[in-house]
Scaffold this motif. Structure first.
Motif, PDB file in Angstrom:
ATOM      1  N   ASP A 390       0.885  -1.163   0.000  1.00 47.14           N
ATOM      2  CA  ASP A 390       0.000   0.000   0.000  1.00 47.14           C
ATOM      3  C   ASP A 390       0.922   1.212   0.000  1.00 47.14           C
ATOM      4  OD1 ASP A 390      -1.640   2.135   0.482  1.00 47.14           O
ATOM      5  OD2 ASP A 390      -2.829   1.152   2.030  1.00 47.14           O
ATOM      6  N   PRO A 391       1.011   1.965  -1.104  1.00 53.32           N
ATOM      7  CA  PRO A 391       1.997   3.041  -1.215  1.00 53.32           C
ATOM      8  C   PRO A 391       1.633   4.335  -0.486  1.00 53.32           C
ATOM      9  CG  PRO A 391       0.718   2.905  -3.232  1.00 53.32           C
ATOM     10  CD  PRO A 391       0.244   1.779  -2.359  1.00 53.32           C
ATOM     11  N   ASN A 392       0.509   4.358   0.224  1.00 49.35           N
ATOM     12  CA  ASN A 392       0.127   5.588   0.919  1.00 49.35           C
ATOM     13  C   ASN A 392       1.248   6.026   1.864  1.00 49.35           C
ATOM     14  OD1 ASN A 392      -1.182   7.140   3.288  1.00 49.35           O
ATOM     15  ND2 ASN A 392      -2.770   7.166   1.718  1.00 49.35           N
ATOM     16  N   PRO A 393       1.707   7.289   1.783  1.00 49.13           N
ATOM     17  CA  PRO A 393       2.858   7.719   2.602  1.00 49.13           C
ATOM     18  C   PRO A 393       2.566   7.798   4.088  1.00 49.13           C
ATOM     19  CG  PRO A 393       1.913   9.585   1.409  1.00 49.13           C
ATOM     20  CD  PRO A 393       1.229   8.360   0.889  1.00 49.13           C
ATOM     21  N   GLU A 394       1.295   7.838   4.493  1.00 48.71           N
ATOM     22  CA  GLU A 394       0.971   7.981   5.903  1.00 48.71           C
ATOM     23  C   GLU A 394       0.593   6.658   6.562  1.00 48.71           C
ATOM     24  OE1 GLU A 394      -2.019  10.919   6.401  1.00 48.71           O
ATOM     25  OE2 GLU A 394      -0.788  12.569   5.612  1.00 48.71           O
ATOM     26  N   HIS A 395      -0.184   5.825   5.873  1.00 41.10           N
ATOM     27  CA  HIS A 395      -0.589   4.555   6.498  1.00 41.10           C
ATOM     28  C   HIS A 395      -0.335   3.371   5.564  1.00 41.10           C
ATOM     29  CE1 HIS A 395      -4.225   4.690   4.011  1.00 41.10           C
ATOM     30  NE2 HIS A 395      -4.435   5.916   4.432  1.00 41.10           N
ATOM     31  N   GLY A 396       0.620   3.518   4.657  1.00 46.95           N
ATOM     32  CA  GLY A 396       0.971   2.416   3.757  1.00 46.95           C
ATOM     33  C   GLY A 396       2.144   1.608   4.277  1.00 46.95           C
ATOM     34  N   PHE A 397       2.383   0.465   3.648  1.00 46.46           N
ATOM     35  CA  PHE A 397       3.476  -0.420   4.054  1.00 46.46           C
ATOM     36  C   PHE A 397       3.787  -1.384   2.918  1.00 46.46           C
ATOM     37  CE2 PHE A 397      -0.386  -2.670   4.976  1.00 46.46           C
ATOM     38  CZ  PHE A 397      -0.110  -3.997   4.746  1.00 46.46           C
ATOM     39  N   ILE A 398       4.922  -2.043   3.043  1.00 52.12           N
ATOM     40  CA  ILE A 398       5.340  -3.091   2.110  1.00 52.12           C
ATOM     41  C   ILE A 398       5.472  -4.397   2.886  1.00 52.12           C
ATOM     42  CG2 ILE A 398       7.331  -3.970   0.824  1.00 52.12           C
ATOM     43  CD1 ILE A 398       7.738  -1.265  -0.368  1.00 52.12           C
ATOM     44  N   LEU A 399       4.880  -5.448   2.358  1.00 52.44           N
ATOM     45  CA  LEU A 399       4.969  -6.780   2.956  1.00 52.44           C
ATOM     46  C   LEU A 399       5.843  -7.648   2.064  1.00 52.44           C
ATOM     47  CD1 LEU A 399       3.868  -8.684   5.233  1.00 52.44           C
ATOM     48  CD2 LEU A 399       2.085  -9.351   3.616  1.00 52.44           C
ATOM     49  N   LEU A 400       6.895  -8.229   2.646  1.00 46.34           N
ATOM     50  CA  LEU A 400       7.793  -9.088   1.876  1.00 46.34           C
ATOM     51  C   LEU A 400       8.389 -10.138   2.794  1.00 46.34           C
ATOM     52  CD1 LEU A 400      11.151  -7.200   1.121  1.00 46.34           C
ATOM     53  CD2 LEU A 400       9.629  -6.615   2.979  1.00 46.34           C
ATOM     54  N   PRO A 401       8.938 -11.230   2.228  1.00 46.63           N
ATOM     55  CA  PRO A 401       9.507 -12.292   3.057  1.00 46.63           C
ATOM     56  C   PRO A 401      10.698 -11.802   3.861  1.00 46.63           C
ATOM     57  CG  PRO A 401       9.079 -13.080   0.828  1.00 46.63           C
ATOM     58  CD  PRO A 401       8.895 -11.597   0.801  1.00 46.63           C
ATOM     59  N   ASP A 402      10.788 -12.291   5.085  1.00 40.15           N
ATOM     60  CA  ASP A 402      11.955 -12.026   5.916  1.00 40.15           C
ATOM     61  C   ASP A 402      13.137 -12.829   5.390  1.00 40.15           C
ATOM     62  OD1 ASP A 402      13.758 -12.686   8.437  1.00 40.15           O
ATOM     63  OD2 ASP A 402      12.592 -10.901   8.951  1.00 40.15           O
ATOM     64  N   LEU A 403      14.351 -12.316   5.639  1.00 36.83           N
ATOM     65  CA  LEU A 403      15.545 -13.019   5.159  1.00 36.83           C
ATOM     66  C   LEU A 403      15.695 -14.394   5.800  1.00 36.83           C
ATOM     67  CD1 LEU A 403      18.146 -10.094   5.090  1.00 36.83           C
ATOM     68  CD2 LEU A 403      16.996 -11.178   3.148  1.00 36.83           C
ATOM     69  N   LYS A 404      15.021 -14.611   6.926  1.00 38.58           N
ATOM     70  CA  LYS A 404      15.137 -15.909   7.606  1.00 38.58           C
ATOM     71  C   LYS A 404      14.303 -16.982   6.921  1.00 38.58           C
ATOM     72  CE  LYS A 404      15.736 -13.589  12.071  1.00 38.58           C
ATOM     73  NZ  LYS A 404      15.491 -12.237  11.524  1.00 38.58           N
ATOM     74  N   TRP A 405      13.457 -16.593   5.979  1.00 35.58           N
ATOM     75  CA  TRP A 405      12.582 -17.565   5.303  1.00 35.58           C
ATOM     76  C   TRP A 405      13.035 -17.748   3.865  1.00 35.58           C
ATOM     77  CZ3 TRP A 405       7.399 -16.662   2.564  1.00 35.58           C
ATOM     78  CH2 TRP A 405       6.786 -17.883   2.294  1.00 35.58           C
ATOM     79  N   THR A 406      13.202 -19.006   3.476  1.00 35.30           N
ATOM     80  CA  THR A 406      13.625 -19.316   2.104  1.00 35.30           C
ATOM     81  C   THR A 406      12.467 -19.248   1.131  1.00 35.30           C
ATOM     82  OG1 THR A 406      13.253 -21.697   2.415  1.00 35.30           O
ATOM     83  CG2 THR A 406      15.439 -20.826   2.973  1.00 35.30           C
ATOM     84  N   GLY A 407      11.232 -19.334   1.627  1.00 33.54           N
ATOM     85  CA  GLY A 407      10.070 -19.309   0.745  1.00 33.54           C
ATOM     86  C   GLY A 407       9.706 -20.652   0.170  1.00 33.54           C
ATOM     87  N   LYS A 408      10.385 -21.723   0.584  1.00 32.16           N
ATOM     88  CA  LYS A 408      10.143 -23.040   0.003  1.00 32.16           C
ATOM     89  C   LYS A 408       9.070 -23.825   0.747  1.00 32.16           C
ATOM     90  CE  LYS A 408      14.776 -23.529  -1.994  1.00 32.16           C
ATOM     91  NZ  LYS A 408      16.003 -24.348  -2.069  1.00 32.16           N
ATOM     92  N   GLY A 409       8.781 -23.474   1.969  1.00 34.97           N
ATOM     93  CA  GLY A 409       7.772 -24.185   2.739  1.00 34.97           C
ATOM     94  C   GLY A 409       6.947 -23.210   3.547  1.00 34.97           C
TER      95      GLY A 409
END
Length: 539
Positions: A390-409
């Motif tokens: 959500d690119p809103n500058p006041e209440h937006g955020f980016i959701l992405l995988p943490d570096l601790k997760w490989t994304g395989k499971g």
């Protein structure tokens, strides 16, 4: 992928027409609604536009206000409108009503003159005048011509430079952008729709679909003319060293070895290169889709002992089943080594006075760089890993995988939501006016996880860390099946609890007494030792 909630409608942003159409199909399936094309411009969806044709027929736009359709606010990036397409609900206004009335009137006139007019079929229209509409706008963005201030002079200068470069035949980095505006199911009138619920008794869920970010495409290419580099317009930070092996790596010391997590952290260095390195390794859990290969002749068993029906063996599995999760920090500073070094911890009871007089000055002077966070927020790095934005500058955020997760499971699913506002360092800075931001993370973050990974909200642990590992507000999303680091008391604060505290008392975290654990080798522990916190009998 990103979407913005606007009143009762949602605007999705995509880089390809197929992805936007996939969202639309998902929305139709979720709401059991049908649509028909109402309007469409000839150039909509065209990706082979010529520069001269574009500049003759298109304007350079910086922002658009629209009561209907799709508008966007100024973000410094110029755009060209390629085309639009608009759908209306299949039970919307009867567009043939005037034609039907004219035909009925002509038929009655012919009948009055004695002509045979056949059987009169007065069929009632199924149209109920539903006002719901879907809008899809096709744009081309030019991020290299971005301006930092919203002033007429700056916009005119950038527009002129863009026009001149296009007409000169230069290769220009550009991005296709498709904005899809979907109505809330409640916008339908006169007929029922299906609303998908996140949880029994929960709020209606709007469909969310992942969009893979892509690198800017090049339009109007000319093999004889070079492309202006992004580095010339916006100097970037030094490019980190990329390692493909541990050749010439020497271990200096083992910082930590955790048998429970099957992980190890070591300090080392690369021969013939300056600086120290921190390497974190962790063995991965079993994946269900690989069990057939594990229980196969490819796995070699070496017996250890056997007693009656019980026996122990070690198994040598094929290399691709023995991958390790590896994180490398290079060049590493002393603070990184202290962070990953195994040490004893202590509890700190942080009063507002202690925070204002000791801890806050330490946070203000901390030398941890947040540039890597800003690279993510500005899509300079890891754009392809973004799950939701959500690119809103006041209440937006980016959701992405943490570096601790490989994304395989999915058993060890671990994501982070990084907020767009840059003036919130931790939960200590949160006040009542931040509730829209926190509710947005709670609602749309869990919603994105449901539609991307199929994990419902009641199977997620959503929480803050205090003290955090870096001082830019972020929220952790982890599967309940994963014993993620920092989920114990003294570290984790559930997002729902934080929201509830602020709803009751808007300045709760300004006045609260908070406890947290701290490593004995942490610089903040040294600050507390200097004022006699631990030696002075303070509980």
């Amino acid at each position: 992928m990103s979407f913005i909630v606007m009143a009762e409608e949602t605007v999705y942003t995509s880089t390809s027409l197929n992805e936007a159409q996939n969202w639309f199909e998902l929305y139709k399936n979720e709401t059991l609604s049908k649509w028909r094309v109402f309007r469409s411009t000839k150039s909509f969806g065209c990706t082979g536009l010529r520069a001269d044709n574009v500049m003759k027929t298109k304007k350079i736009l910086w922002s658009v206000k629209a009561k209907q359709g799709i508008g966007w606010s100024f973000d410094g990036v110029p755009r060209i409108l390629v085309g639009k397409r608009q759908w209306m609900c299949h039970l919307g206004p009867d567009l043939c009503q005037k034609k039907k009335e004219r035909y009925k009137r002509q038929k009655e006139e012919r009948k009055a003159l004695g002509f045979a007019c056949g059987k009169n079929r007065n069929r009632k229209s199924k149209k109920v005048g539903c006002p719901a509409m879907v809008y899809l706008t096709h744009l081309i963005r030019f991020p290299e011509y971005k301006v930092t201030v919203n002033r007429i002079r700056a916009r005119k200068a950038a527009s002129k430079r863009l026009k001149d470069d296009i007409m000169a035949g230069k290769a220009i980095a550009a991005e296709h952008q498709f904005l899809l505006k979907l109505p809330d199911p409640s916008c339908h009138e006169g007929h029922p729709t299906c609303v998908v619920m996140a949880e029994p008794g929960g709020e209606p869920v709007q469909p969310v679909q992942k969009v893979q970010k892509v690198e800017p495409e090049i339009y109007w290419p000319d093999p004889n003319i070079g492309t202006t580099s992004h580095q010339e317009l916006c100097p970037a930070a030094p490019i980190p060293v990329q390692f493909t092996s541990f050749e010439n790596f020497e271990i200096v010391q083992i910082l930590d070895s955790n048998e429970e997590r099957k992980s190890i952290a070591v300090e080392g260095r690369f021969r013939d290169q300056e600086g120290r390195a921190v390497v974190l390794m962790q063995k991965q859990g079993f994946r269900n889709d690989q069990l057939a290969e594990v229980f196969s002749p490819a796995a070699q068993l070496k017996p250890i002992f056997q007693n009656d029906i019980y026996s122990n063996q070690t198994a040598l599995l094929p290399p691709h089943l023995n991958e390790l999760k590896v994180t490398t920090i290079y060049p590493a500073e002393e603070k990184h080594i202290l962070r990953y070094q195994k040490e004893h911890v202590s509890f700190v009871t942080e009063t507002p006075d202690l925070y204002n007089n000791v801890i806050r000055p330490y946070v203000d002077s901390a030398s941890f760089s947040n540039q890597w966070i800003y690279n993510i927020l500005e899509h300079k790095k890891e754009a392809e890993r973004i799950v939701f934005e959500d690119p809103n500058p006041e209440h937006g955020f980016i959701l992405l995988p943490d570096l601790k997760w490989t994304g395989k499971g999915l058993e060890d699913l671990y994501l982070q939501a990084i907020v767009h506002p840059r003036n919130i360092r931790s939960i200590r800075d949160l006040r009542g006016h931040h509730l829209p931001l926190l509710r947005n993370i709670r609602d749309n973050g869990t919603r994105a996880v449901i539609y991307k990974y199929g994990i419902p909200a009641h199977k997620l642990r959503v929480y803050f860390h205090y003290q955090p590992s870096f001082y830019h507000l972020h929220v952790h999303f982890s599967a309940l099946t994963f014993e993620a680091p920092g989920i114990l008391c003294g570290k984790a604060h559930l997002l729902t609890d934080v929201i509830s505290n602020l709803e009751i008392t808007p300045d709760y975290y300004e006045r609260a007494v908070m406890q947290f654990t701290i490593r004995d080798n942490h610089p903040l522990k040294t600050k507390l030792d200097d004022i006699g916190y631990f030696g002075g009998g303070v509980a």
